[in-house]
Design an enzyme around this catalytic site. Structure first.
Site: not given
Ligand code: PLP
Ligand code: COI
Length: 348
Positions: A189, A225, A86
């Site tokens: 991200k 989301e 990612r």
């Molecule tokens: N959506 C957003 C905007 C996020 O910042 C995060 C955090 O990482 C997620 C979703 C969840 O992603 P992950 O499960 O890969 O941490």
């Molecule tokens: C995460 O869940 O790892 C994120 O990056 C979310 C962040 C806004 C703390």
């Protein structure tokens, strides 16, 4: 016991989600088309040029991961290969150099190992949050990519993202502001997506919600989301649905939960657009999921000037959220068998 392996004397159970300086971070520089050998540094302050594209034009991306301690003392990462993929997708989208997966994993492992004393112990409910980041540095003024880049990994012990420990029920407020356009950068991200969300989060919190919930920017109908988490919904027909959208982050937690639901819990799962207003009365349970958020059941959503309650009273943890949470966390901390092959042990 060697001082390096003696745990810090922190109140692990009381930790919130906040920055805690640890001893070491990894840093590597990309210059003249190649990565220079990186290594651990102690200084948490980055010195960058005032013209750095990361500062002006948000040429930067980041990742979020956790290291957990198992009962037998193993240090476990959860699907770090997906974080690497990612981050490289974001890097390509923003014209930054990819960080080879082997370099990414080695840097994460080295940083975790060096900060062993800061890794929360088994049973504390806390974890070592890992923040890899890639930023465009160096002298620049016009809108063009940087010529050099820093890849850095720092870590911080953290507790729950939403104040209450464990499986806390949260509330979301639909934002009048959009997070990401359909063909924008929402699925990457990148920091730029988050700066615009700060005000939306504040407005949601003013309404008494924990977070903003974004609907699709084109029509304002379909769930995208939350500000820092993806959404999963248990429908009244018993299926687990996650909103499909090309403007959301492809959450690793959400992809894992969908797989757990399908294979371990035997549920029907679906990735499809979810029309909030048209389908709300079919919602049985809802959750916000992510590395920081883990799986937080959503009890209430604010939209159209009213609170809309899910799961009876807005405070109860539904049975499916409970099972999903227990299974996910059980695998992550090594209590349940990892039949998916998701865990990656860091040799200490
Ligand atoms: N959506 C957003 C905007 C996020 O910042 C995060 C955090 O990482 C997620 C979703 C969840 O992603 P992950 O499960 O890969 O941490
Ligand atoms: C995460 O869940 O790892 C994120 O990056 C979310 C962040 C806004 C703390």
């Amino acid at each position: 016991m060697d001082a390096k392996v003696a745990k810090k004397n922190l109140n692990w159970k009381e930790l919130g989600f906040a920055y805690q300086r640890t001893d070491f971070r990894f840093s590597a520089i990309h210059q003249d088309g190649e990565w220079q050998p990186g290594g651990l540094v102690e200084d948490e302050v980055i010195g960058v040029h005032e013209g750095a594209p990361a500062l002006h034009y948000a040429q930067q991306c980041f990742e979020g991961m956790k290291a957990q301690t198992a009962e037998d003392g193993r240090i476990l990462l959860f699907r770090p290969d997906l974080n690497s993929v990612r981050m490289n997708e974001a890097a390509s989208r923003l014209l930054m150099p990819e960080v080879p997966e082997s370099m990414f994993i080695a840097a994460v492992e080295e940083t975790v190992r060096a900060n062993y004393a800061w890794i929360p112990p088994y049973g504390s409910g806390a974890a070592l949050y890992i923040r890899p980041m890639l930023i465009g540095v160096g002298e620049n003024l016009g809108l063009k990519p940087a010529r050099s880049f820093e890849f850095r990994v720092f870590v911080s012990p953290v507790g729950p993202y939403y104040k209450e420990a464990g499986l806390a029920v949260i509330s979301l407020a639909v934002s009048a502001m959009d997070r990401a356009a359909p063909n924008g950068t929402g699925s990457y991200k990148v920091g730029a997506n988050y700066a615009g969300g700060l005000l939306a989060t504040r407005k949601a919190q003013e309404l008494g919600a924990n977070e903003a919930l974004y609907l699709d920017a084109a029509q304002g109908r379909y769930i995208d989301e939350a500000g820092s988490a993806n959404i999963v919904i248990v429908m009244k027909d018993g299926s687990l649905v996650t909103p499909a959208s090309n403007a959301i982050l492809p959450s690793i937690t959400r992809r894992s939960l969908m797989e757990i639901a399908k294979t371990t819990l035997g549920m029907n799962t679906e990735d499809r657009a979810v029309d909030l207003r048209a389908e709300f009365d079919q919602f049985d349970e809802m959750g916000a999921c992510g590395t920081a958020a883990v799986l937080s059941p959503v009890g209430r959503i604010w939209f159209d000037n009213a609170w809309h309650v899910i799961n009876e009273d807005g405070h109860t943890v539904g049975p499916v959220m409970q099972k999903l949470y227990d299974t996910l966390v059980g695998i992550q901390i090594g209590e349940l068998e990892d039949s998916f092959g998701w865990l990656h042990e860091v040799e200490i």
